[in-house]
Design a protein around this motif. Sequence first.
Motif, short mmCIF file in Angstrom:
data_model
loop_
_atom_site.label_atom_id
_atom_site.label_comp_id
_atom_site.label_asym_id
_atom_site.label_seq_id
_atom_site.Cartn_x
_atom_site.Cartn_y
_atom_site.Cartn_z
N TYR A 45 18.64 -33.75 39.38
CA TYR A 45 19.73 -34.32 39.31
C TYR A 45 19.77 -35.81 38.61
CZ TYR A 45 17.73 -37.27 42.56
OH TYR A 45 17.11 -38.64 43.30
N GLU A 46 18.84 -35.89 37.80
CA GLU A 46 19.67 -37.68 37.55
C GLU A 46 18.99 -36.79 36.07
OE1 GLU A 46 15.81 -40.05 40.09
OE2 GLU A 46 15.49 -39.79 38.01
N SER A 47 20.37 -37.58 35.67
CA SER A 47 20.97 -36.49 34.16
C SER A 47 19.81 -37.64 32.60
CB SER A 47 22.04 -37.41 33.59
OG SER A 47 22.48 -39.08 33.51
N SER A 48 19.30 -38.48 33.22
CA SER A 48 18.12 -39.16 32.15
C SER A 48 16.59 -38.36 31.74
CB SER A 48 18.43 -40.67 32.56
OG SER A 48 17.50 -41.04 34.37
N ARG A 49 16.71 -37.33 32.84
CA ARG A 49 15.56 -36.46 32.64
C ARG A 49 15.71 -35.44 31.58
NH1 ARG A 49 11.12 -38.34 36.35
NH2 ARG A 49 11.92 -39.37 37.66
N TYR A 50 16.52 -35.39 31.08
CA TYR A 50 17.05 -34.17 30.30
C TYR A 50 17.05 -34.88 29.08
CZ TYR A 50 18.22 -31.70 34.66
OH TYR A 50 18.11 -31.33 35.90
N ASN A 51 17.01 -33.83 27.93
CA ASN A 51 16.98 -35.10 26.66
C ASN A 51 18.02 -33.82 25.66
OD1 ASN A 51 14.42 -32.52 27.23
ND2 ASN A 51 13.86 -33.20 25.16
N TYR A 52 18.48 -32.50 26.20
CA TYR A 52 19.28 -32.26 24.96
C TYR A 52 20.83 -32.06 25.70
CZ TYR A 52 15.60 -31.74 21.83
OH TYR A 52 14.57 -31.80 21.23
N TRP A 53 22.04 -32.28 25.06
CA TRP A 53 23.26 -31.98 25.53
C TRP A 53 24.34 -30.73 24.90
CZ3 TRP A 53 24.54 -33.73 30.92
CH2 TRP A 53 22.94 -34.31 31.44
N GLY A 54 24.81 -30.76 25.77
CA GLY A 54 26.57 -29.83 24.92
C GLY A 54 27.31 -31.24 24.79
N GLN A 55 28.10 -30.41 23.83
CA GLN A 55 29.22 -30.84 23.69
C GLN A 55 30.70 -31.42 25.39
OE1 GLN A 55 28.83 -32.91 21.49
NE2 GLN A 55 29.73 -32.43 19.67
N GLY A 56 30.05 -30.16 25.78
CA GLY A 56 30.99 -30.21 27.28
C GLY A 56 32.34 -29.52 27.82
N THR A 57 32.48 -29.15 28.46
CA THR A 57 33.88 -28.03 28.49
C THR A 57 34.52 -28.32 29.31
OG1 THR A 57 34.83 -25.31 28.38
CG2 THR A 57 32.68 -26.26 29.30
N GLN A 58 36.23 -29.13 29.45
CA GLN A 58 36.59 -29.39 30.55
C GLN A 58 37.28 -28.50 31.12
OE1 GLN A 58 37.89 -32.76 30.82
NE2 GLN A 58 38.57 -31.57 32.47
#
Length: 126
Positions: free
Chosen positions: A108-121
């Motif tokens: 659940y710790e977001s800092s441990r992920y190194n790639y992200w998408g742009q998001g969807t609302q």
Amino acid sequence: QVHLVESGGGSVQAGGSLRLSCATSGLTGSNMGWFRQAPGKEREGVAAIYTGGGPRYYADSVKGRFTISYDNAKRTLDLQMNSLKPEDTAMYSCAADTNGRATARLWYESSRYNYWGQGTQVTVVS
């Protein structure tokens, strides 16, 4: 090069369902997760899975309502969301950890992920 592209967001009435999908490219076996951030709130982990299979992890607030899955053939990370509530309203993003840092109790710790998408609302109206 890793790319993550989310789709499937929208507006739905409380009690309804939505299915989010995250198209991936450039990934091999990775930990992947869905996160959400509502206005004025911190980003929170929603669910996580290892693309090679294994346990699935969920936030207490979504257990029993949301299901995370990874389709190896399509290379998509999906989040089936049922019984949606207004408090589920947020920007939802998928994330990938290619360094093996977001494992088990640390999912659940977001800092441990190194790639992200742009998001969807996702907006849930009562």
